[in-house]
Motif scaffolding. Sequence first.
Motif, PDB file in Angstrom:
ATOM      1  N   ALA A 168       0.864  -1.189   0.000  1.00 39.33           N
ATOM      2  CA  ALA A 168       0.000   0.000   0.000  1.00 39.33           C
ATOM      3  C   ALA A 168       0.893   1.230   0.000  1.00 39.33           C
ATOM      4  CB  ALA A 168      -0.871   0.015   1.248  1.00 39.33           C
ATOM      5  N   CYS A 169       0.549   2.170  -0.847  1.00 42.73           N
ATOM      6  CA  CYS A 169       1.380   3.369  -0.981  1.00 42.73           C
ATOM      7  C   CYS A 169       0.898   4.423   0.033  1.00 42.73           C
ATOM      8  CB  CYS A 169       1.178   3.850  -2.409  1.00 42.73           C
ATOM      9  SG  CYS A 169       2.331   5.063  -2.915  1.00 42.73           S
ATOM     10  N   GLU A 170       1.832   5.214   0.570  1.00 45.92           N
ATOM     11  CA  GLU A 170       1.432   6.292   1.486  1.00 45.92           C
ATOM     12  C   GLU A 170       1.594   7.640   0.783  1.00 45.92           C
ATOM     13  OE1 GLU A 170       3.083   6.273   5.773  1.00 45.92           O
ATOM     14  OE2 GLU A 170       4.437   5.051   4.574  1.00 45.92           O
ATOM     15  N   GLU A 171       0.690   8.561   1.036  1.00 40.59           N
ATOM     16  CA  GLU A 171       0.912   9.939   0.603  1.00 40.59           C
ATOM     17  C   GLU A 171       1.486  10.691   1.787  1.00 40.59           C
ATOM     18  OE1 GLU A 171      -2.274  12.130  -1.246  1.00 40.59           O
ATOM     19  OE2 GLU A 171      -0.926  13.846  -1.570  1.00 40.59           O
ATOM     20  N   LEU A 172       2.578  11.407   1.566  1.00 39.98           N
ATOM     21  CA  LEU A 172       3.199  12.138   2.669  1.00 39.98           C
ATOM     22  C   LEU A 172       2.599  13.532   2.780  1.00 39.98           C
ATOM     23  CD1 LEU A 172       6.926  11.069   2.226  1.00 39.98           C
ATOM     24  CD2 LEU A 172       5.226  10.176   3.823  1.00 39.98           C
ATOM     25  N   ALA A 207      -6.056   7.513  -6.722  1.00 40.28           N
ATOM     26  CA  ALA A 207      -5.376   8.236  -7.816  1.00 40.28           C
ATOM     27  C   ALA A 207      -3.863   8.274  -7.580  1.00 40.28           C
ATOM     28  CB  ALA A 207      -5.932   9.651  -7.922  1.00 40.28           C
ATOM     29  N   VAL A 208      -3.460   8.560  -6.326  1.00 40.95           N
ATOM     30  CA  VAL A 208      -2.015   8.627  -6.030  1.00 40.95           C
ATOM     31  C   VAL A 208      -1.399   7.225  -6.132  1.00 40.95           C
ATOM     32  CG1 VAL A 208      -0.301   9.183  -4.240  1.00 40.95           C
ATOM     33  CG2 VAL A 208      -2.257  10.705  -4.604  1.00 40.95           C
ATOM     34  N   THR A 209      -2.112   6.226  -5.613  1.00 37.87           N
ATOM     35  CA  THR A 209      -1.598   4.851  -5.674  1.00 37.87           C
ATOM     36  C   THR A 209      -1.391   4.424  -7.127  1.00 37.87           C
ATOM     37  OG1 THR A 209      -2.777   4.342  -3.651  1.00 37.87           O
ATOM     38  CG2 THR A 209      -2.056   2.464  -4.965  1.00 37.87           C
ATOM     39  N   ASP A 210      -2.370   4.732  -7.925  1.00 40.16           N
ATOM     40  CA  ASP A 210      -2.304   4.374  -9.339  1.00 40.16           C
ATOM     41  C   ASP A 210      -1.096   5.036 -10.022  1.00 40.16           C
ATOM     42  OD1 ASP A 210      -3.943   2.825 -10.940  1.00 40.16           O
ATOM     43  OD2 ASP A 210      -4.377   4.627 -12.164  1.00 40.16           O
ATOM     44  N   ALA A 211      -0.928   6.335  -9.742  1.00 39.08           N
ATOM     45  CA  ALA A 211       0.202   7.076 -10.341  1.00 39.08           C
ATOM     46  C   ALA A 211       1.522   6.456  -9.886  1.00 39.08           C
ATOM     47  CB  ALA A 211       0.129   8.545  -9.935  1.00 39.08           C
ATOM     48  N   CYS A 212       1.630   6.134  -8.595  1.00 37.84           N
ATOM     49  CA  CYS A 212       2.881   5.554  -8.073  1.00 37.84           C
ATOM     50  C   CYS A 212       3.158   4.205  -8.724  1.00 37.84           C
ATOM     51  CB  CYS A 212       2.809   5.371  -6.559  1.00 37.84           C
ATOM     52  SG  CYS A 212       2.753   6.925  -5.694  1.00 37.84           S
ATOM     53  N   ARG A 213       2.133   3.394  -8.897  1.00 38.96           N
ATOM     54  CA  ARG A 213       2.337   2.062  -9.516  1.00 38.96           C
ATOM     55  C   ARG A 213       2.894   2.233 -10.930  1.00 38.96           C
ATOM     56  NH1 ARG A 213      -2.427  -0.662  -6.791  1.00 38.96           N
ATOM     57  NH2 ARG A 213      -1.368  -1.376  -4.894  1.00 38.96           N
ATOM     58  N   ARG A 214       2.360   3.214 -11.660  1.00 42.58           N
ATOM     59  CA  ARG A 214       2.836   3.411 -13.045  1.00 42.58           C
ATOM     60  C   ARG A 214       4.293   3.894 -13.048  1.00 42.58           C
ATOM     61  NH1 ARG A 214       0.040   7.348 -15.082  1.00 42.58           N
ATOM     62  NH2 ARG A 214      -1.656   7.482 -13.606  1.00 42.58           N
ATOM     63  N   LEU A 215       4.611   4.777 -12.091  1.00 45.37           N
ATOM     64  CA  LEU A 215       5.993   5.287 -12.024  1.00 45.37           C
ATOM     65  C   LEU A 215       6.953   4.169 -11.621  1.00 45.37           C
ATOM     66  CD1 LEU A 215       5.337   8.712 -10.229  1.00 45.37           C
ATOM     67  CD2 LEU A 215       5.811   8.317 -12.655  1.00 45.37           C
TER      68      LEU A 215
END
Length: 375
Positions: free
Chosen positions: A167-171, A190-198
């Motif tokens: 699970a991604c965290e937003e700081l 939305a942030v998780t999705d962007a991080c997965r693509r990056l």
Amino acid sequence: MRAALERELEAHGWISFERYMDLALYAPGLGYYSAGARKFGAGGDFVTAPEVSRLFGACVAQQCREVLRDMSDGCVLEIGPGTGRLAVDVLSRLESLDSLPRRYLILEVSADLRERQRGLIARRLPHLLPRVEWLDGPPTAPFDGVILANEVLDALPIARFRWHSSACEELGITLSGGRFAWCGRPASAAVTDACRRLAAAAGGWDEGYVSEYCPRLEAWAHTMVSSLRSGAALWFDYGLPRAQYYLAERHEGTLRCHFRQRAFDDPFLHPGLQDITAWVDFTALAEASATAGFELAGFTTQAFFLAAMGIDREMQRLAGGDETQFARLAAEARQLLMPGAMGECFKAMAWTRGLARQLSGFALQDLRHTLRLPE
Ligand SMILES: C[S@@+](CC[C@H](N)C(=O)[O-])C[C@H]1O[C@@H](n2cnc3c(N)ncnc32)[C@H](O)[C@@H]1O
């Protein structure tokens, strides 16, 4: 500014870094870019290419001239001109080339900087002031010409994240013992999705990898260029293609702050008084060109752009045979061109629409393949 941020945190408990950066840079009357302060140049917090030397503006003017050449009514729109140095240098070189644009439009969020720009143009080129127009928002009427933005994209607020494969965290920021402190929260979809693509583009990251991206880059750039009927948008900034930006080794991202010629990485130290920036993901900017209906016409380093636009000839011309002057210009050129200075980490990207000609600034080196865009 600090008190306003504290009030925001007391009201919400947690705010995203994107919100923090937005307020710290742009809160009306208080933010770094909105409040009055001496920000750029030798006496300011950092030095940009136009502040280093008028050679930069002279070369940019040559590229503008090439685009404006076939237009009867071409304009230049500069976004975020800071002190106005680039505007002065571009206008004066275009005038000497007998290629002045019909209008030189300026879009600047800071009222204080608008006044500074107006003052500089009035002192240096008073006869051209009637040609310059400050806009309150992106142009709505279609126009032909050139859009220029030097070191503006790096000032757009970014989302900061910490990567975990589960699970991604937003700081974001909370108040801890009366001080600002980093605090993670489960990231939105939305942030998780962007991080997965990056992460996929970078070939994967270790647990705890921290970086950032600019969620508003695409929409912002689209708004800026939407009225450009034909011509070119030229973006200059420091940054990298995505695969290099998000290398596993760069595990703390590229967030930087600038205060009185010092660079550091604590955005909580002088809120409202320090610049906060992050590098530009040039793959993201290139992707935005296609969705905006533009062609990606070039991507190169600042050094190769300036060399292609004849920085050596501009040096000779500006020195006018004076050896002392030539030595001074040569020192400035080294700062603009050398890989260890601004030559390589700063890039130039061109988007074009309805333009038949190739842009000379991108003819010496083509780095578009490094962006790894789909065929
Ligand atoms: C780092 S400074 C660069 C100044 C100048 N272009 C130079 O190269 O010296 C960023 C500039 O962009 C302006 N700016 C930031 N965000 C903006 C936005 N959304 N629209 C227009 N200008 C903006 C700032 O007020 C400032 O003038």
